[in-house]
Design a protein around this motif. Structure first.
Motif, PDB file in Angstrom:
ATOM      1  N   ALA A 129       2.435  -4.250   6.941  1.00 49.36           N
ATOM      2  CA  ALA A 129       3.533  -3.538   6.290  1.00 49.36           C
ATOM      3  C   ALA A 129       3.684  -3.951   4.829  1.00 49.36           C
ATOM      4  O   ALA A 129       4.723  -3.717   4.222  1.00 49.36           O
ATOM      5  CB  ALA A 129       4.836  -3.811   7.039  1.00 49.36           C
TER       6      ALA A 129
ATOM      7  N   SER B 133       6.472  -0.396  10.129  1.00 47.88           N
ATOM      8  CA  SER B 133       7.338  -1.555   9.908  1.00 47.88           C
ATOM      9  C   SER B 133       8.134  -1.955  11.139  1.00 47.88           C
ATOM     10  O   SER B 133       8.363  -3.139  11.370  1.00 47.88           O
ATOM     11  CB  SER B 133       8.291  -1.273   8.741  1.00 47.88           C
TER      12      SER B 133
ATOM     13  N   GLN C 243       6.228   4.991   7.592  1.00 48.21           N
ATOM     14  CA  GLN C 243       6.654   3.637   7.254  1.00 48.21           C
ATOM     15  C   GLN C 243       7.461   3.022   8.388  1.00 48.21           C
ATOM     16  O   GLN C 243       7.333   1.835   8.705  1.00 48.21           O
ATOM     17  CB  GLN C 243       7.493   3.637   5.965  1.00 48.21           C
TER      18      GLN C 243
ATOM     19  N   GLY D  80      -2.147   0.059   6.563  1.00 46.68           N
ATOM     20  CA  GLY D  80      -0.754   0.469   6.453  1.00 46.68           C
ATOM     21  C   GLY D  80      -0.536   1.449   5.310  1.00 46.68           C
ATOM     22  O   GLY D  80       0.146   2.462   5.460  1.00 46.68           O
TER      23      GLY D  80
END
Length: 229
Positions: free
Chosen positions: A165, A90, A86, A64
């Motif tokens: 995440a 996520s 992101q 991640g």
């Protein structure tokens, strides 16, 4: 940075999900370390399992984090692309946790594809299994624990997904390690009155674990909303 809420949620996910662990992993604990009738055997077996959880969490946290770092093109585009990556990480993690949480609450079925990730597919599994079953040394319980840490399980996969995440390898490792530590009390006390107590309140604990997963999903979505609102 991960909040104390995220770390505590991971520990509680393991602790309160222990009733599920007893049903799924309990027979394995009895068959493998339990057959040695020594507390040391349990320590060795669960140490291997916890190391697998920690390594998987570190790896997924690194993946991640690496995806976000790869988004850096120029100083001006850093925040824009990091934000996009992101979201790409996520959002599906939050949706996956939401699905698993709703499964715990009885609203959805567990994804069938999770059964494909079985430790039997790992090289050397049959050799290690043979050594353990034939009791050719207590040390073989360590690699057995490591391999069985990859058993297809909604709880552990939920913890792994959250680690993706986490933001860094260290944070991912901490999150899955805390989850693993949460599962220890019930499995170490298997066969005692305390172990029976976990089983007695398993249905209530399933509801709470489902709510914890949904809470983690909502937390991720709230962070995304805050970052891009």
């Amino acid at each position: 940075m991960q909040s104390d809420f995220n770390y505590m949620s991971m520990f509680l996910l393991g602790l309160l999900g222990s009733g599920h662990c007893l049903g799924m992993c309990g027979p394995l604990v009895i068959a493998f370390p339990g057959s040695y009738a020594r507390q040391k055997a349990h320590v060795i077996y669960h140490s291997g399992r916890l190391i697998t959880y920690t390594l998987v969490g570190a790896f997924l946290g690194a993946v991640g984090h690496g995806l976000v770092r790869l988004s850096v093109l120029t100083p001006q585009e850093t925040l824009l692309w990091a934000g996009r990556i992101q979201i790409a990480i996520s959002l599906p993690v939050a949706l996956f946790l939401l699905i698993l949480g709703l499964h715990r609450l009885g609203f959805l079925k567990e994804p069938q594809w999770m059964a494909e990730a079985a430790p039997q597919r790992l090289p050397g599994y049959r050799t290690v299994l043979s050594r353990v079953l034939n009791r050719q040394g207590i040390g073989w319980l360590f690699p057995m624990g490591m391999m069985l840490g990859l058993l297809p399980c909604g709880l552990s996969y939920g913890a792994f997904a959250r680690a993706l995440a986490a933001g860094s390898p260290v944070q991912g490792a901490w999150m899955t390690a805390l989850f693993g530590l949460g599962t220890l009390p019930a499995l170490m006390l298997l066969g005692t009155g305390a172990g029976a107590l976990w089983q007695r309140f398993r249905s209530q604990a399933e509801i709470i674990t489902g709510l914890i997963m949904i809470g983690m999903a909502v937390s991720l979505l709230a962070d995304l909303w805050t970052a891009f609102s």
